[in-house]
Design a protein around this motif. Sequence first.
Motif, short mmCIF file in Angstrom:
data_model
loop_
_atom_site.label_atom_id
_atom_site.label_comp_id
_atom_site.label_asym_id
_atom_site.label_seq_id
_atom_site.Cartn_x
_atom_site.Cartn_y
_atom_site.Cartn_z
N ASP A 72 -19.85 14.10 -31.56
CA ASP A 72 -19.53 14.91 -30.38
C ASP A 72 -18.03 14.90 -30.09
N GLN A 186 -18.40 15.66 -23.68
CA GLN A 186 -19.67 15.57 -24.41
C GLN A 186 -20.15 14.12 -24.48
N TYR A 190 -23.50 12.44 -22.93
CA TYR A 190 -24.41 11.71 -23.80
C TYR A 190 -24.74 10.35 -23.20
#
Length: 199
Positions: A72, A186, A190
């Motif tokens: 990511d 990101q 997560y």
Amino acid sequence: MVEQLAASVSNKQIGILGGTFNPPHLGHLIIADQVMTQLGLDRVLFMPDATPPHVDQKLAIDADDRVNMVADSIASNENFGLELTEVQRGGLSYTYDTMLELTQKHPENKYYFIIGGDMVNYLPKWQHIDELVKLVQFVGVRRENYPVDSPYPVLWVDVPLIDISSTMIRSRVKHGQSIKYFVTDQVAKYIKERQLYRD
């Protein structure tokens, strides 16, 4: 996406940035970009370890989560990639074994192994260091108050001091503090979705 980022690279000058990446943060990205651009490398591969040798196992999350967060983090930079040799092999990984495998797979590549200036002092203790320095060019990221002398050849790179650590980020998450601008959006998403580092 992980598979795409881990696509094979050949006939290139490749930087390798190994680590636990627990989690990956903007300091890692800045180091990788600065080393790549200052040395004119073609690519930098981020290489998560399978079982961190120096980390309390209670604090080390699953390798798959760490790989996903690295993927990511680097997805927006086409010059960054993933190197999954150590994760796929499992267990404790020694740099010599990994780089021997990579150089045998891609003898046409020249590898630059990136380490912090604080790690350079420990090079004499690395397993098979005399053979390892024949496989890779070590790149030291200069750190304040750490000497640049080494019995081994080290290329030194100056990188702006970014005082961010994975330990600090884990602590901030555990205590409900913001990690915005420490990690990519990101990665923050997560961590939140999977409730990582809460315990």
